[in-house]
Motif scaffolding. Structure first.
Motif, PDB file in Angstrom:
ATOM      1  N   ASP A 236       0.792  -1.236   0.000  1.00 30.32           N
ATOM      2  CA  ASP A 236       0.000   0.000   0.000  1.00 30.32           C
ATOM      3  C   ASP A 236       0.823   1.285   0.000  1.00 30.32           C
ATOM      4  O   ASP A 236       0.244   2.365   0.101  1.00 30.32           O
ATOM      5  CB  ASP A 236      -0.934   0.011   1.220  1.00 30.32           C
ATOM      6  CG  ASP A 236      -2.152  -0.876   0.985  1.00 30.32           C
ATOM      7  OD1 ASP A 236      -2.817  -0.690  -0.049  1.00 30.32           O
ATOM      8  OD2 ASP A 236      -2.417  -1.763   1.811  1.00 30.32           O
ATOM      9  N   HIS A 271      -1.274  -8.365  -3.694  1.00 31.07           N
ATOM     10  CA  HIS A 271      -1.877  -9.168  -2.617  1.00 31.07           C
ATOM     11  C   HIS A 271      -3.382  -9.184  -2.824  1.00 31.07           C
ATOM     12  O   HIS A 271      -3.898  -8.598  -3.776  1.00 31.07           O
ATOM     13  CB  HIS A 271      -1.477  -8.636  -1.228  1.00 31.07           C
ATOM     14  CG  HIS A 271      -2.209  -7.416  -0.764  1.00 31.07           C
ATOM     15  ND1 HIS A 271      -2.318  -7.070   0.574  1.00 31.07           N
ATOM     16  CD2 HIS A 271      -2.894  -6.451  -1.433  1.00 31.07           C
ATOM     17  CE1 HIS A 271      -3.016  -5.964   0.676  1.00 31.07           C
ATOM     18  NE2 HIS A 271      -3.378  -5.565  -0.498  1.00 31.07           N
ATOM     19  N   HIS A 273      -7.277  -9.728  -0.330  1.00 30.18           N
ATOM     20  CA  HIS A 273      -7.887  -9.880   0.996  1.00 30.18           C
ATOM     21  C   HIS A 273      -9.386 -10.034   0.844  1.00 30.18           C
ATOM     22  O   HIS A 273      -9.953  -9.742  -0.223  1.00 30.18           O
ATOM     23  CB  HIS A 273      -7.533  -8.694   1.908  1.00 30.18           C
ATOM     24  CG  HIS A 273      -7.364  -7.392   1.207  1.00 30.18           C
ATOM     25  ND1 HIS A 273      -8.430  -6.706   0.671  1.00 30.18           N
ATOM     26  CD2 HIS A 273      -6.259  -6.664   0.910  1.00 30.18           C
ATOM     27  CE1 HIS A 273      -7.982  -5.602   0.103  1.00 30.18           C
ATOM     28  NE2 HIS A 273      -6.670  -5.546   0.218  1.00 30.18           N
ATOM     29  N   TYR A 279     -11.694   3.205  -3.571  1.00 35.75           N
ATOM     30  CA  TYR A 279     -10.652   4.237  -3.589  1.00 35.75           C
ATOM     31  C   TYR A 279     -11.161   5.493  -4.277  1.00 35.75           C
ATOM     32  O   TYR A 279     -11.939   5.414  -5.235  1.00 35.75           O
ATOM     33  CB  TYR A 279      -9.422   3.749  -4.370  1.00 35.75           C
ATOM     34  CG  TYR A 279      -8.651   2.657  -3.679  1.00 35.75           C
ATOM     35  CD1 TYR A 279      -7.611   2.962  -2.800  1.00 35.75           C
ATOM     36  CD2 TYR A 279      -8.941   1.322  -3.908  1.00 35.75           C
ATOM     37  CE1 TYR A 279      -6.887   1.966  -2.169  1.00 35.75           C
ATOM     38  CE2 TYR A 279      -8.223   0.311  -3.274  1.00 35.75           C
ATOM     39  CZ  TYR A 279      -7.203   0.646  -2.408  1.00 35.75           C
ATOM     40  OH  TYR A 279      -6.491  -0.342  -1.782  1.00 35.75           O
ATOM     41  N   HIS A 311      -4.419  -7.498  -6.475  1.00 32.91           N
ATOM     42  CA  HIS A 311      -4.316  -6.104  -6.917  1.00 32.91           C
ATOM     43  C   HIS A 311      -2.984  -5.493  -6.504  1.00 32.91           C
ATOM     44  O   HIS A 311      -2.374  -5.908  -5.520  1.00 32.91           O
ATOM     45  CB  HIS A 311      -5.471  -5.256  -6.367  1.00 32.91           C
ATOM     46  CG  HIS A 311      -5.578  -5.271  -4.874  1.00 32.91           C
ATOM     47  ND1 HIS A 311      -6.161  -6.289  -4.182  1.00 32.91           N
ATOM     48  CD2 HIS A 311      -5.163  -4.383  -3.939  1.00 32.91           C
ATOM     49  CE1 HIS A 311      -6.120  -6.037  -2.888  1.00 32.91           C
ATOM     50  NE2 HIS A 311      -5.502  -4.886  -2.712  1.00 32.91           N
TER      51      HIS A 311
END
Ligand code: FE2
Ligand code: FE2
Length: 343
Positions: A236, A271, A273, A279, A311
């Motif tokens: 991130d 990664h 999740h 966003y 992503h």
């Protein structure tokens, strides 16, 4: 012959059971449950030009006298269009209040937040607390808090609304109530509450609700983070979460907000999740690879990374940083022990 008779028997059983509001598990077939979480929410990007044009046109034809709010909602093509939701848990929309206008006071079970995109000087009043809005400010209106928006400035105000509306809808808990007056009386300013916050926490005193994160504070904390390369997250970039200063927990019970800074040319690692993230591009231009598709974005655009999609982000500028504001349903998944992450 025997098989045909058997199929008929099953069909007869199914029909008889359906009349009694019963259903056989065998109707699901032999495949069973998926081996991985699945969603119909699609990766999607909305261009600021389209949102802005729609808001401008709505400003010409929609009055706050005959509509509760002047709001343009972002709709995910993978979800039922009648509900007009961007994801299955969090809704994102944009609101436009012209100079001299007021969006009447009400409250509802869906929790909401505002991230200011454009303008200065209008204010949201939350439970009598006046939050004067500037670009980059984050203002919370948790569930069942009274809120109204007034623009006494000379500039149009545009902001992003995030709500847990889809989740509250799925739980069949949606309700709304109007305040007795169009506007609430102002009892104090959010600046006063922010100033009291430190001493109240130090002395263990209960504090009036905290609703307002000023951009000047957010930006200085974000910049401080970039001073240490160790603070960079490989997925991130430099990411700062808005924590609830009273509980030290997520921003709101159902939504975690964050800002993240990607330095020029920065590329993060892939990664995924089980949380879904919306966003909004606050500064800069870049791209996000979501599954098989790449979405190029620039200031004002919004996009969705649905759960369990691989992503990664990249800054497409060789000279300027990019800053993304985000809203995630991770607090809900963590509370339900459904949060997972892998790279
Ligand atoms: Fe509202
Ligand atoms: Fe992520």
């Amino acid at each position: 012959m025997k098989q045909a008779a058997s199929a008929d028997s099953v069909a007869l059983l199914d029909r008889d059971m359906a009349e009694k509001n019963l259903s056989g598990y065998w109707r699901l077939g032999m495949e069973g449950l998926p081996s991985e979480p699945m969603t119909s929410v699609e990766p999607c990007l909305w261009k600021w030009g389209d949102v802005h044009e729609s808001l401008q046109r709505a400003g010409e034809v929609i009055s706050l006298e005959n509509s509760e709010r002047r709001v343009v909602r972002l709709v995910n093509p993978g979800l039922d269009h009648k509900r007009a939701f961007a994801t299955h848990t969090i809704q994102i929309s944009f609101q436009y209040v012209k100079p001299g206008e007021n969006a009447r006071a009400h409250r509802h079970t869906p929790a909401a937040l505002r991230f200011v995109v454009q303008g200065k000087g209008a204010y949201t009043t939350v439970n009598g607390q006046q939050c004067v809005m500037e670009s980059g400010d984050l203002i919370l209106t948790p569930k069942l808090t009274w809120h109204d928006h007034s623009n006494d400035s000379k500039e149009p105000m545009l902001w992003l609304d995030g709500l847990d509306f889809p989740l509250v809808t799925a739980l069949h808990q949606v309700m709304q109530e109007r305040y007795s007056e169009r506007r609430q009386a102002i009892e104090k300013s959010s600046e006063e509450v922010m100033n009291q916050l430190g001493s109240s926490i130090r002395h263990g005193l209960p504090l009036a609700d905290f609703f307002h994160y000023k951009w000047r504070d957010t930006e200085s904390a974000l910049r401080a983070l970039t001073n240490s390369s160790a603070a960079r997250d490989r997925f991130d970039g430099f990411l700062l979460e808005y924590r609830n200063p009273l509980t030290k927990g997520p921003t709101m019970t159902t939504i975690q907000c964050a800002v993240q800074l990607l330095p020029a040319n920065d590329e993060t690692e892939t990664h995924r999740h089980t949380s879904t993230v919306i966003y909004h591009v606050f500064r800069g231009k870049g791209a996000t690879q979501i599954g098989e598709r790449r979405f190029d974005w620039e200031q004002g655009d919004s996009f969705v990374v649905p759960l369990w999609y691989d992503h990664r982000h990249l800054n497409r500028s060789s000279s300027d940083e990019a800053i993304l504001f985000s809203m995630s349903d991770a607090p809900v998944l963590k509370a339900l022990e459904l949060y997972r992450e892998e790279s």
